[in-house]
Design an enzyme around this catalytic site. Structure first.
Site, PDB file in Angstrom:
ATOM      1  N   GLN A   1     -40.418 -85.811-136.858  1.00 41.68           N
ATOM      2  CA  GLN A   1     -40.665 -84.990-135.671  1.00 41.68           C
ATOM      3  C   GLN A   1     -40.329 -83.523-135.965  1.00 41.68           C
ATOM      4  OE1 GLN A   1     -42.140 -86.140-132.925  1.00 41.68           O
ATOM      5  NE2 GLN A   1     -42.083 -84.176-131.911  1.00 41.68           N
TER       6      GLN A   1
ATOM      7  N   LYS B   1     -43.431 -91.799-128.009  1.00 40.78           N
ATOM      8  CA  LYS B   1     -44.062 -92.435-129.177  1.00 40.78           C
ATOM      9  C   LYS B   1     -43.585 -93.882-129.313  1.00 40.78           C
ATOM     10  CE  LYS B   1     -44.913 -88.033-131.387  1.00 40.78           C
ATOM     11  NZ  LYS B   1     -44.599 -86.984-132.359  1.00 40.78           N
TER      12      LYS B   1
ATOM     13  N   ASP C   1     -49.439 -88.174-139.287  1.00 39.93           N
ATOM     14  CA  ASP C   1     -49.649 -86.914-138.580  1.00 39.93           C
ATOM     15  C   ASP C   1     -50.839 -86.140-139.148  1.00 39.93           C
ATOM     16  OD1 ASP C   1     -47.969 -86.304-136.401  1.00 39.93           O
ATOM     17  OD2 ASP C   1     -46.254 -85.967-137.727  1.00 39.93           O
TER      18      ASP C   1
HETATM   19  N1  GUN Z   1     -43.951 -81.669-132.850  1.00 38.04           N
HETATM   20  C1  GUN Z   1     -44.860 -81.264-131.926  1.00 38.04           C
HETATM   21  N2  GUN Z   1     -46.040 -81.904-132.124  1.00 38.04           N
HETATM   22  C2  GUN Z   1     -45.851 -82.730-133.186  1.00 38.04           C
HETATM   23  C3  GUN Z   1     -46.696 -83.658-133.859  1.00 38.04           C
HETATM   24  O1  GUN Z   1     -47.873 -83.854-133.540  1.00 38.04           O
HETATM   25  N3  GUN Z   1     -46.127 -84.320-134.894  1.00 38.04           N
HETATM   26  C4  GUN Z   1     -44.839 -84.115-135.277  1.00 38.04           C
HETATM   27  N4  GUN Z   1     -44.376 -84.806-136.324  1.00 38.04           N
HETATM   28  N5  GUN Z   1     -44.031 -83.260-134.691  1.00 38.04           N
HETATM   29  C5  GUN Z   1     -44.538 -82.578-133.631  1.00 38.04           C
END
Ligand code: GUN
Length: 282
Positions: free
Chosen positions: A96, A52, A119
């Site tokens: 996350q 990211k 998200d």
């Molecule tokens: N963990 C696995 N996929 C995601 C996601 O799309 N967003 C977040 N914040 N955590 C994750």
């Protein structure tokens, strides 16, 4: 003959386009900020967060990453989210997941203002998605829709079957496809007659988290098969939820793993962050 939908190539085209738009934004309104919070040392989460950050650098978004130790108290995570919520240089906040088990994730996520929920996990964003209103859409299903659009695959009136009902993929995916006029069935671990249902799918989306779960006998001739899974096979090699080698010849389109949906997910996070900045007053 099947066609592979190349998510890596599409993601890089979209990121280039976004980079130009972000460049214009910065000239007029200043930096776009994304805050990423990682609690603990889950290795998969660490890889996702690193990717990211790399994507932010690629498109020109300023990322601030907060690495908190595994034992961090609920109160401290909440205080950090609250301070980022009040910081007008931060346009998106991403916590996350999964969080360590002693942390109440729902309480933490509820502190993210809807406008910074890049998200698309908040009740308000999910509600807006159901109402087919403008909102932040969960990144993976949003990426899948972009992949279908890129190949001009019209979903209107088609039968779409989604394997998996998670809050992150299956549920928002079902809403997006319904909003695009598909006829949608969502299957899960309690579904009876799964194979028969899958065999009716014009568009089959696999998001169950089980290596090579979708076999050739579950796929209709000329179906579009989208593989959201990221698993390891018996030899430790990365693979999806679809038994690609055996399924591909039945498909009109299929996505590979790696290089399919994965690169699109992070690209859509960049989109959501840019859009959050556009909608913000600062
Ligand atoms: N963990 C696995 N996929 C995601 C996601 O799309 N967003 C977040 N914040 N955590 C994750």
């Amino acid at each position: 003959m099947y066609k592979i939908i190349d998510g890596k190539k599409l993601a890089s085209e979209l990121r280039l386009n976004l980079k130009n738009r972000i460049g214009e934004y910065i000239k007029e309104r200043g930096e776009i900020g994304l805050a990423v919070i990682l609690v603990g040392e889950d290795p998969a989460s660490a890889v996702y967060v690193r990717n990211k950050i790399k994507a932010c650098e690629e498109v020109g978004i300023k990322s601030s990453v907060y690495y908190l130790p595994e034992q961090t108290a609920q109160k401290d995570v909440e205080e950090l989210v609250t301070s980022l919520a009040d910081n007008n240089k931060i346009h998106g906040i991403l916590v996350q997941l999964p969080l360590p088990s002693h942390i109440n994730a729902k309480k933490v996520l509820e502190l993210i203002p809807v406008g910074k929920d890049v998200d698309g996990f908040s009740a308000e964003n999910i509600g807006k998605l159901c109402l087919n209103e403008e909102c932040s859409v969960a990144c993976t299903p949003y990426g899948v829709i972009k992949m279908l659009e890129s190949e001009k695959i019209d979903v209107k009136g088609k039968r779409a079957v989604i394997l998996g009902r998670s809050e992150i993929v299956g549920k928002p995916m079902s809403m997006l496809l319904l909003n695009a006029d598909a006829t949608v069935t969502v299957c899960h671990s309690k579904t009876r007659g799964l194979k028969e249902i899958c065999r009716e799918a014009d568009i089959l989306i696999a998001a169950v988290g089980k290596a090579k779960f979708v076999t050739a006998d579950m796929v209709k001739q000329d179906a579009v098969v989208i593989d959201v899974g990221i698993n390891r096979d018996e030899n430790g090699k990365m693979c999806g939820d679809v038994d690609f080698e055996n399924v591909k010849d039945k498909c009109s389109y299929i996505t590979p793993v790696p290089g399919g949906v994965g690169p699109m997910t992070i690209t859509m996070l960049m989109y959501n962050t840019y859009n959050a900045a556009i909608r913000s007053g600062n």
